[in-house]
Scaffold this motif. Structure first.
Motif, PDB file in Angstrom:
ATOM      1  N   MET A   1     -13.957  36.013  65.438  1.00  0.00           N
ATOM      2  CA  MET A   1     -12.913  35.822  66.423  1.00  0.00           C
ATOM      3  C   MET A   1     -12.167  34.443  66.420  1.00  0.00           C
ATOM      4  O   MET A   1     -13.372  33.331  66.702  1.00  0.00           O
ATOM      5  N   PHE A   2     -10.689  34.245  65.370  1.00  0.00           N
ATOM      6  CA  PHE A   2      -9.966  32.523  65.546  1.00  0.00           C
ATOM      7  C   PHE A   2      -9.069  32.930  66.461  1.00  0.00           C
ATOM      8  O   PHE A   2      -8.294  33.326  65.955  1.00  0.00           O
ATOM      9  N   THR A   3      -9.071  31.744  67.745  1.00  0.00           N
ATOM     10  CA  THR A   3      -7.958  31.560  68.585  1.00  0.00           C
ATOM     11  C   THR A   3      -7.447  30.172  67.657  1.00  0.00           C
ATOM     12  O   THR A   3      -8.272  29.106  67.357  1.00  0.00           O
ATOM     13  N   HIS A   4      -6.004  30.172  68.251  1.00  0.00           N
ATOM     14  CA  HIS A   4      -5.364  29.303  67.460  1.00  0.00           C
ATOM     15  C   HIS A   4      -4.452  29.175  68.489  1.00  0.00           C
ATOM     16  O   HIS A   4      -3.542  30.120  68.676  1.00  0.00           O
ATOM     17  N   ILE A   5      -4.173  27.691  69.487  1.00  0.00           N
ATOM     18  CA  ILE A   5      -3.408  27.820  70.560  1.00  0.00           C
ATOM     19  C   ILE A   5      -2.472  26.289  70.732  1.00  0.00           C
ATOM     20  O   ILE A   5      -2.559  25.458  70.144  1.00  0.00           O
ATOM     21  N   VAL A   6      -0.893  26.507  70.849  1.00  0.00           N
ATOM     22  CA  VAL A   6      -0.098  25.552  70.294  1.00  0.00           C
ATOM     23  C   VAL A   6       0.772  25.361  71.590  1.00  0.00           C
ATOM     24  O   VAL A   6       1.052  25.653  72.308  1.00  0.00           O
ATOM     25  N   PHE A   7       1.019  23.999  72.168  1.00  0.00           N
ATOM     26  CA  PHE A   7       1.547  23.741  72.646  1.00  0.00           C
ATOM     27  C   PHE A   7       2.686  22.785  72.668  1.00  0.00           C
ATOM     28  O   PHE A   7       2.639  22.026  71.939  1.00  0.00           O
ATOM     29  N   PHE A   8       3.962  23.604  72.856  1.00  0.00           N
ATOM     30  CA  PHE A   8       4.929  23.251  72.176  1.00  0.00           C
ATOM     31  C   PHE A   8       5.459  22.351  73.610  1.00  0.00           C
ATOM     32  O   PHE A   8       6.183  22.986  75.020  1.00  0.00           O
ATOM     33  N   LYS A   9       6.443  20.610  72.975  1.00  0.00           N
ATOM     34  CA  LYS A   9       7.634  20.573  74.487  1.00  0.00           C
ATOM     35  C   LYS A   9       8.575  20.585  73.801  1.00  0.00           C
ATOM     36  O   LYS A   9       8.902  20.073  72.230  1.00  0.00           O
ATOM     37  N   LEU A  10       9.703  21.052  74.347  1.00  0.00           N
ATOM     38  CA  LEU A  10      11.157  20.916  73.542  1.00  0.00           C
ATOM     39  C   LEU A  10      11.322  20.050  74.455  1.00  0.00           C
ATOM     40  O   LEU A  10      11.344  19.378  75.418  1.00  0.00           O
ATOM     41  N   LYS A  11      12.750  19.665  73.067  1.00  0.00           N
ATOM     42  CA  LYS A  11      13.974  18.974  73.208  1.00  0.00           C
ATOM     43  C   LYS A  11      14.811  18.399  74.159  1.00  0.00           C
ATOM     44  O   LYS A  11      14.821  17.562  75.319  1.00  0.00           O
ATOM     45  N   GLU A  12      15.160  19.735  74.887  1.00  0.00           N
ATOM     46  CA  GLU A  12      15.643  20.316  75.167  1.00  0.00           C
ATOM     47  C   GLU A  12      14.689  21.489  76.440  1.00  0.00           C
ATOM     48  O   GLU A  12      14.709  22.625  75.956  1.00  0.00           O
ATOM     49  N   ALA A  13      14.921  21.047  77.392  1.00  0.00           N
ATOM     50  CA  ALA A  13      13.993  22.023  78.068  1.00  0.00           C
ATOM     51  C   ALA A  13      14.489  23.023  79.560  1.00  0.00           C
ATOM     52  O   ALA A  13      14.377  23.361  80.108  1.00  0.00           O
ATOM     53  N   SER A  14      16.036  23.670  78.905  1.00  0.00           N
ATOM     54  CA  SER A  14      16.341  24.199  80.167  1.00  0.00           C
ATOM     55  C   SER A  14      15.682  25.666  80.517  1.00  0.00           C
ATOM     56  O   SER A  14      15.053  25.892  79.026  1.00  0.00           O
ATOM     57  N   GLU A  15      16.131  26.036  81.138  1.00  0.00           N
ATOM     58  CA  GLU A  15      15.508  27.589  81.144  1.00  0.00           C
ATOM     59  C   GLU A  15      15.778  28.008  79.591  1.00  0.00           C
ATOM     60  O   GLU A  15      15.880  29.464  79.658  1.00  0.00           O
ATOM     61  N   GLU A  16      16.998  28.130  79.163  1.00  0.00           N
ATOM     62  CA  GLU A  16      18.091  29.184  78.456  1.00  0.00           C
ATOM     63  C   GLU A  16      17.525  28.813  77.624  1.00  0.00           C
ATOM     64  O   GLU A  16      16.709  29.753  76.527  1.00  0.00           O
ATOM     65  N   ASN A  17      16.850  27.474  76.541  1.00  0.00           N
ATOM     66  CA  ASN A  17      16.248  26.637  75.994  1.00  0.00           C
ATOM     67  C   ASN A  17      14.860  28.191  75.805  1.00  0.00           C
ATOM     68  O   ASN A  17      13.726  27.728  74.715  1.00  0.00           O
ATOM     69  N   ILE A  18      14.699  27.063  77.381  1.00  0.00           N
ATOM     70  CA  ILE A  18      12.694  28.188  76.876  1.00  0.00           C
ATOM     71  C   ILE A  18      12.494  29.321  76.642  1.00  0.00           C
ATOM     72  O   ILE A  18      11.589  30.174  76.459  1.00  0.00           O
ATOM     73  N   GLN A  19      13.427  30.315  77.605  1.00  0.00           N
ATOM     74  CA  GLN A  19      12.919  32.039  77.206  1.00  0.00           C
ATOM     75  C   GLN A  19      13.572  32.306  76.005  1.00  0.00           C
ATOM     76  O   GLN A  19      13.323  33.079  75.535  1.00  0.00           O
ATOM     77  N   LYS A  20      14.766  31.231  75.649  1.00  0.00           N
ATOM     78  CA  LYS A  20      15.459  31.590  73.465  1.00  0.00           C
ATOM     79  C   LYS A  20      14.026  31.075  72.948  1.00  0.00           C
ATOM     80  O   LYS A  20      13.110  32.123  72.008  1.00  0.00           O
ATOM     81  N   ALA A  21      13.327  29.828  73.189  1.00  0.00           N
ATOM     82  CA  ALA A  21      11.968  30.167  72.509  1.00  0.00           C
ATOM     83  C   ALA A  21      10.801  31.303  72.392  1.00  0.00           C
ATOM     84  O   ALA A  21       9.688  31.415  71.476  1.00  0.00           O
ATOM     85  N   ARG A  22      10.424  31.027  73.800  1.00  0.00           N
ATOM     86  CA  ARG A  22       9.284  32.431  73.917  1.00  0.00           C
ATOM     87  C   ARG A  22      10.093  33.281  73.272  1.00  0.00           C
ATOM     88  O   ARG A  22       9.242  34.702  72.963  1.00  0.00           O
ATOM     89  N   LYS A  23      11.372  34.154  72.637  1.00  0.00           N
ATOM     90  CA  LYS A  23      11.680  35.245  72.788  1.00  0.00           C
ATOM     91  C   LYS A  23      11.279  35.050  71.277  1.00  0.00           C
ATOM     92  O   LYS A  23      11.104  36.288  70.167  1.00  0.00           O
ATOM     93  N   ILE A  24      11.307  33.643  70.604  1.00  0.00           N
ATOM     94  CA  ILE A  24      11.210  33.670  69.319  1.00  0.00           C
ATOM     95  C   ILE A  24       9.262  34.380  68.741  1.00  0.00           C
ATOM     96  O   ILE A  24       9.242  34.859  67.924  1.00  0.00           O
ATOM     97  N   LEU A  25       9.367  33.500  69.922  1.00  0.00           N
ATOM     98  CA  LEU A  25       7.974  33.352  69.520  1.00  0.00           C
ATOM     99  C   LEU A  25       7.102  34.647  69.966  1.00  0.00           C
ATOM    100  O   LEU A  25       6.082  35.092  69.030  1.00  0.00           O
ATOM    101  N   GLU A  26       7.366  35.267  70.534  1.00  0.00           N
ATOM    102  CA  GLU A  26       6.998  36.411  71.416  1.00  0.00           C
ATOM    103  C   GLU A  26       7.561  38.041  69.692  1.00  0.00           C
ATOM    104  O   GLU A  26       6.928  38.725  69.736  1.00  0.00           O
ATOM    105  N   SER A  27       8.687  37.759  69.649  1.00  0.00           N
ATOM    106  CA  SER A  27       8.787  38.902  67.435  1.00  0.00           C
ATOM    107  C   SER A  27       8.190  38.636  67.015  1.00  0.00           C
ATOM    108  O   SER A  27       7.814  39.477  65.903  1.00  0.00           O
TER     109      SER A  27
END
Length: 96
Positions: A1-27
């Motif tokens: 098993m190989f694990t890859h973890i990424v931590f993201f700091k958004l330029k603008e951490a509004s709730e809207e941007n956080i949820q948009k990024a979450r949706k992109i990653l979960e896609s």
């Protein structure tokens, strides 16, 4: 098993941007054969040290991770949209 973890700091951490990024990653779920498991977490503490989002992905092998890293869906549907949103990101990669 190989694990890859990424931590993201958004330029603008509004709730809207956080949820948009979450949706992109979960896609990626179900779209990349080498990707065996995916977890996307949104930070709830919001301390000075916190990143906004964590992505945990798991693969059968390091070679499968390397295929994922360059696959069309990951590059064109995820990286293309996530990178402009990010101030920075950090990774941890390990195999067991």
């Amino acid at each position: 098993m190989f694990t890859h973890i990424v931590f993201f700091k958004l330029k603008e951490a509004s709730e809207e941007n956080i949820q948009k990024a979450r949706k992109i990653l979960e896609s990626m779920r179900g779209q990349i054969p080498e990707l065996k498991d995916i977890e996307v977490g949104v930070d709830v503490i919001k301390s000075e040290r916190s990143f906004d989002i964590a992505l945990i992905t798991r693969f059968d092998s390091r070679e499968d991770y390397q295929k994922y890293a360059v696959c069309d869906f990951h590059v064109n549907n995820v990286l293309q949209f996530i990178r402009p949103m990010c101030e920075c990101s950090k990774t941890v990669d390990y195999g067991v």
